[in-house]
Design a protein around this motif. Sequence first.
Motif, PDB file in Angstrom:
ATOM      1  N   PHE A  64       0.842  -1.186   0.000  1.00 19.13           N
ATOM      2  CA  PHE A  64       0.000   0.000   0.000  1.00 19.13           C
ATOM      3  C   PHE A  64       0.882   1.242   0.000  1.00 19.13           C
ATOM      4  N   ARG A  65       0.345   2.329  -0.531  1.00 25.52           N
ATOM      5  CA  ARG A  65       1.016   3.626  -0.441  1.00 25.52           C
ATOM      6  C   ARG A  65       0.701   4.250   0.919  1.00 25.52           C
ATOM      7  N   LEU A  66       1.651   4.993   1.456  1.00 23.58           N
ATOM      8  CA  LEU A  66       1.470   5.618   2.760  1.00 23.58           C
ATOM      9  C   LEU A  66       0.487   6.778   2.637  1.00 23.58           C
ATOM     10  N   ALA A  67      -0.451   6.847   3.562  1.00 21.13           N
ATOM     11  CA  ALA A  67      -1.457   7.911   3.543  1.00 21.13           C
ATOM     12  C   ALA A  67      -0.801   9.280   3.708  1.00 21.13           C
ATOM     13  N   GLN A  68      -1.428  10.281   3.121  1.00 21.92           N
ATOM     14  CA  GLN A  68      -0.901  11.644   3.218  1.00 21.92           C
ATOM     15  C   GLN A  68      -0.812  12.069   4.679  1.00 21.92           C
ATOM     16  N   GLY A  69       0.324  12.637   5.039  1.00 21.90           N
ATOM     17  CA  GLY A  69       0.517  13.116   6.395  1.00 21.90           C
ATOM     18  C   GLY A  69       1.031  12.083   7.373  1.00 21.90           C
ATOM     19  N   PHE A 127      -2.858   3.904   8.062  1.00 22.85           N
ATOM     20  CA  PHE A 127      -1.648   4.346   7.370  1.00 22.85           C
ATOM     21  C   PHE A 127      -1.730   4.134   5.860  1.00 22.85           C
ATOM     22  N   ARG A 128      -2.789   3.500   5.391  1.00 23.89           N
ATOM     23  CA  ARG A 128      -2.900   3.147   3.969  1.00 23.89           C
ATOM     24  C   ARG A 128      -3.636   4.231   3.198  1.00 23.89           C
ATOM     25  N   HIS A 154     -13.187  -2.015   1.467  1.00 28.42           N
ATOM     26  CA  HIS A 154     -12.947  -1.517   2.823  1.00 28.42           C
ATOM     27  C   HIS A 154     -11.474  -1.503   3.212  1.00 28.42           C
ATOM     28  N   TRP A 155     -10.745  -2.562   2.851  1.00 27.83           N
ATOM     29  CA  TRP A 155      -9.373  -2.736   3.309  1.00 27.83           C
ATOM     30  C   TRP A 155      -8.330  -2.594   2.207  1.00 27.83           C
TER      31      TRP A 155
END
Length: 224
Positions: A64-69, A127-128, A154-155
Motif C-alpha cells: 500500500f502507499r502511505l497515507a498523506q501526512g 496508514f494506507r 474496505h481494506w
Amino acid sequence: MQFRRFAVYHLPDGELGDFGAAWLGWDLRSGTAVAHPDGLDEAARDATATPRRYGFHATLKAPFRLAQGRELSELALALRMICDRLAPFALDLVPSRDWGFAALRPGQQPPELVALESSVVTRLDEFRAPLTPQEYDRRRPEALPAQARKHLDHWGYPFVLDLFSYHLTLSDGMDARAAGAVLDLLSPRLSPLIAPPMRVNAAALVGEDEAGFFHLIEEFPLRG
C-alpha cells in the motif's frame, strides 16, 4: 532509499528462507539479487519472474502507499506495538498448487496466525492511502466474490480476514499441471526443509523501491 509502497510480510528464516530467496533470485533481507540454486537456474528463471520482485514471503498486509501526512516511523512504531502483544507460533507447511501457482501453505491456520493477520490488516489501515482507480481496477473487482469485493472496498485488498490464506509463493501464475511440475522439481530440496514446523517469530515491514523490488526495512519480534 526511497520506497513507493510498503507492506507487512512474514519472512521465513534459516535454511528454508535461504533456499526460497535463492530459488526466486532476490533476497529481501539484504536487498540484493542472489544466485539460483545449483541445477535449478534455468527452471527458476522460467518460473519466477513475477514473485522474484517480492522475495520469499507470506503477505500479512498487502502493499500500500502511505497515507498523506503519515510517516514511516509512525507505521513502524504501530507495527512494533502490535507485535509486542502477540505470541510466536509454528506452522506445518505442505506444498500446494492451488490458486494457479506453486506455493507452501500451512495444513491449518492456528489462532495465533489469524490474530496476527487480522491485527496487522485492521490496526495499520489508517496508514494506507486509498486505492487509485487504476489500483482498484487491477484487482478486477467485477470478477470477485461478494465478500472479497467488500474487503477490497474496505481494506484495499480482497483476500483478508475470513478470506486470508497464508502462502509462500514459489512460482508465477500457471496451470495446475505446470505448478505440479515445479513442486515435483523442488520436492527433493524442499521436503527436508519443511519437515519440522516452521517458526513464525516476527513480522517484517518491507518497502518497494522504484524498480519494483521489495526490501526489508525492519523485523519486529512477536513478544506476547
